[in-house]
Write a protein that holds these residues in place. Structure first.
Motif, mmCIF file in Angstrom:
data_model
loop_
_atom_site.group_PDB
_atom_site.id
_atom_site.type_symbol
_atom_site.label_atom_id
_atom_site.label_comp_id
_atom_site.label_asym_id
_atom_site.label_seq_id
_atom_site.Cartn_x
_atom_site.Cartn_y
_atom_site.Cartn_z
ATOM 1 N N PRO A 175 0.810 -1.231 0.000
ATOM 2 C CA PRO A 175 0.000 0.000 0.000
ATOM 3 C C PRO A 175 0.839 1.275 0.000
ATOM 4 O O PRO A 175 0.433 2.287 -0.574
ATOM 5 C CB PRO A 175 -0.814 -0.128 1.293
ATOM 6 N N ALA A 176 2.021 1.238 0.630
ATOM 7 C CA ALA A 176 2.866 2.435 0.680
ATOM 8 C C ALA A 176 3.367 2.854 -0.700
ATOM 9 O O ALA A 176 3.861 3.968 -0.873
ATOM 10 C CB ALA A 176 4.062 2.195 1.612
ATOM 11 N N GLY A 177 3.245 1.986 -1.697
ATOM 12 C CA GLY A 177 3.686 2.316 -3.062
ATOM 13 C C GLY A 177 2.574 2.841 -3.938
ATOM 14 O O GLY A 177 2.766 3.041 -5.143
ATOM 15 N N ALA A 178 1.404 3.105 -3.343
ATOM 16 C CA ALA A 178 0.240 3.543 -4.131
ATOM 17 C C ALA A 178 0.514 4.832 -4.894
ATOM 18 O O ALA A 178 0.023 5.031 -6.005
ATOM 19 C CB ALA A 178 -0.970 3.714 -3.210
ATOM 20 N N TYR A 179 1.318 5.730 -4.308
ATOM 21 C CA TYR A 179 1.574 7.023 -4.949
ATOM 22 C C TYR A 179 2.258 6.865 -6.299
ATOM 23 O O TYR A 179 2.119 7.713 -7.184
ATOM 24 C CB TYR A 179 2.419 7.907 -4.031
ATOM 25 N N ARG A 180 3.015 5.775 -6.491
ATOM 26 C CA ARG A 180 3.677 5.535 -7.782
ATOM 27 C C ARG A 180 2.784 4.753 -8.735
ATOM 28 O O ARG A 180 2.833 4.968 -9.951
ATOM 29 C CB ARG A 180 4.988 4.771 -7.570
ATOM 30 N N ILE A 181 1.982 3.864 -8.181
ATOM 31 C CA ILE A 181 1.184 2.974 -9.023
ATOM 32 C C ILE A 181 0.256 3.752 -9.944
ATOM 33 O O ILE A 181 0.171 3.486 -11.146
ATOM 34 C CB ILE A 181 0.356 2.017 -8.136
ATOM 35 N N LEU A 187 -5.276 -3.971 -9.555
ATOM 36 C CA LEU A 187 -6.319 -4.619 -8.765
ATOM 37 C C LEU A 187 -5.950 -4.513 -7.292
ATOM 38 O O LEU A 187 -4.915 -5.019 -6.859
ATOM 39 C CB LEU A 187 -6.457 -6.093 -9.168
ATOM 40 N N LYS A 188 -6.803 -3.842 -6.525
ATOM 41 C CA LYS A 188 -6.538 -3.698 -5.093
ATOM 42 C C LYS A 188 -6.985 -4.957 -4.363
ATOM 43 O O LYS A 188 -8.122 -5.414 -4.532
ATOM 44 C CB LYS A 188 -7.247 -2.465 -4.538
ATOM 45 N N GLN A 189 -6.091 -5.515 -3.519
ATOM 46 C CA GLN A 189 -6.371 -6.741 -2.789
ATOM 47 C C GLN A 189 -7.008 -6.442 -1.433
ATOM 48 O O GLN A 189 -7.019 -5.290 -0.964
ATOM 49 C CB GLN A 189 -5.058 -7.519 -2.564
ATOM 50 N N GLU A 190 -7.546 -7.489 -0.789
ATOM 51 C CA GLU A 190 -8.211 -7.323 0.498
ATOM 52 C C GLU A 190 -7.259 -6.815 1.579
ATOM 53 O O GLU A 190 -7.675 -6.106 2.501
ATOM 54 C CB GLU A 190 -8.835 -8.657 0.940
ATOM 55 N N ASP A 191 -5.967 -7.202 1.490
ATOM 56 C CA ASP A 191 -4.993 -6.766 2.505
ATOM 57 C C ASP A 191 -4.466 -5.351 2.253
ATOM 58 O O ASP A 191 -3.584 -4.865 2.956
ATOM 59 C CB ASP A 191 -3.829 -7.755 2.597
ATOM 60 N N GLY A 192 -4.989 -4.658 1.207
ATOM 61 C CA GLY A 192 -4.565 -3.297 0.902
ATOM 62 C C GLY A 192 -3.461 -3.204 -0.126
ATOM 63 O O GLY A 192 -3.162 -2.114 -0.623
ATOM 64 N N SER A 193 -2.829 -4.342 -0.445
ATOM 65 C CA SER A 193 -1.773 -4.340 -1.460
ATOM 66 C C SER A 193 -2.394 -4.273 -2.851
ATOM 67 O O SER A 193 -3.617 -4.396 -3.014
ATOM 68 C CB SER A 193 -0.901 -5.584 -1.334
ATOM 69 N N PHE A 194 -1.550 -4.091 -3.867
ATOM 70 C CA PHE A 194 -2.023 -3.976 -5.244
ATOM 71 C C PHE A 194 -1.405 -5.086 -6.098
ATOM 72 O O PHE A 194 -0.216 -5.368 -6.005
ATOM 73 C CB PHE A 194 -1.641 -2.615 -5.825
ATOM 74 N N ARG A 195 -2.229 -5.701 -6.922
ATOM 75 C CA ARG A 195 -1.762 -6.698 -7.877
ATOM 76 C C ARG A 195 -1.753 -6.033 -9.255
ATOM 77 O O ARG A 195 -2.795 -5.574 -9.736
ATOM 78 C CB ARG A 195 -2.678 -7.924 -7.874
#
Length: 310
Positions: free
Chosen positions: A239-245, A255-263
């Motif tokens: 999730p901390a990398g969302a600003y770059r994604i 695709l945002k996952q249930e744990d907040g991470s991104f696939r």
């Protein structure tokens, strides 16, 4: 740019009465043919401009012409001022003067709604001064000298004739004719230092030579990357990398996952560029597929860790 020039031309004709086409061409650094095209554009816009031949002739406005603000709606006045402020933000010559005059004519308060700064965050004064210098070199056809850090990490002296600035993939480049290589080259601006305008002999160049434009071996870093074969990737980003994604991947690939991470499911150019790009995420990224890229990342990070375990 033409809008700014037409407005300036109108003011010059209002102030001076009659001006010759060569005088206007020299003033705006354009051809006489371009001046006459501008005169035609003014005429089509309803400005009573005319030309006269012979001694004392030139381009003039009718004696009773006044730039009347009542010809424009309040919204149109704002649009003109906002457009001129855009020109001014991009440091186009004389646009600030025209903006000031029209603001006074329309009796509008100046609202600073836009600012353009080409330099990256954290850059010093020298980096900020580089862009006006490059613009001057391009517009005035001047030659520059500079030190360039190439892809191998070597610093080399260069002398070049800049032709245009190029923004590509979050980075600024200058396309120029390199006298050392006798061909067009594209230089990444952040790798340029000690940039100076050359004075004296060899300070100027004329129109770009045809052989410059057709020179073989033209090098563009971004083209070199884009020509590499592409491979499919599946990435997991914290999730901390969302600003770059959101800046670097298409919305449909995220695709945002249930744990907040991104696939992330995407494809990218293969080779060393890809590995360095993935490593730039640090511990925020994990390569899920393909296995070969995942293994290479594991090998690289193990080598990196070894250096800190000594």
């Amino acid at each position: 740019m033409q809008i700014s020039r037409l407005l300036q031309m109108t003011y010059i004709l209002l102030e001076k009465g009659t001006v010759t086409a060569p005088e206007l061409a020299e003033r705006f650094e354009v051809s006489v043919r371009t001046v006459y095209r501008d005169v035609e554009a003014l005429s089509q816009a309803g400005i009573p401009v005319y030309t006269s031949q012979g001694k004392g002739g030139g381009i003039s406005l009718t004696d009773r012409f006044v730039l009347n603000k009542s010809l424009l709606t309040d919204k149109e006045q704002d649009e003109i001022l906002f457009a001129l402020q855009s020109f001014s933000a991009a440091r186009l010559p004389d646009s600030g003067e025209v903006f000031s005059k029209l603001s006074s004519l329309f009796r509008k308060n100046s609202t600073s709604w836009i600012e353009v700064d080409f330099s990256p965050w954290g850059s010093g004064l020298k980096q900020k001064e580089l862009y006006p210098l490059l613009k001057q070199a391009i517009l005035e056809r001047k030659v520059i000298s500079f030190t360039y850090l190439d892809g191998a990490g070597e610093q080399k002296s260069r002398r070049a004739a800049p032709l245009k600035l190029l923004f590509k993939d979050r980075a600024w480049y200058v396309e120029a004719y390199s006298f050392e290589k006798a061909a067009l080259r594209t230089f990444k601006i952040t790798r340029m230092s000690n940039v100076r305008l050359i004075e004296g002999d060899g300070a100027h160049f004329l129109e770009p030579q045809q052989e410059w434009m057709e020179s073989s071996g033209t090098y563009r870093e971004e083209i070199k990357v884009n020509e590499m074969p592409r491979i499919p990737l599946v990435l997991k980003i914290d999730p901390a990398g969302a600003y770059r994604i959101v800046d670097e991947f298409r919305e449909e690939d995220i695709l945002k996952q249930e744990d907040g991470s991104f696939r992330i499911t995407t494809d990218m150019p293969s080779g060393e560029w890809l590995i360095q790009y993935l490593l730039s995420y640090g511990d925020l990224l994990e390569v899920m597929e393909p296995g070969a890229v995942r293994l290479e990342m594991k090998t690289r990070t193990a080598k990196m860790a070894k250096k800190y375990l000594r």
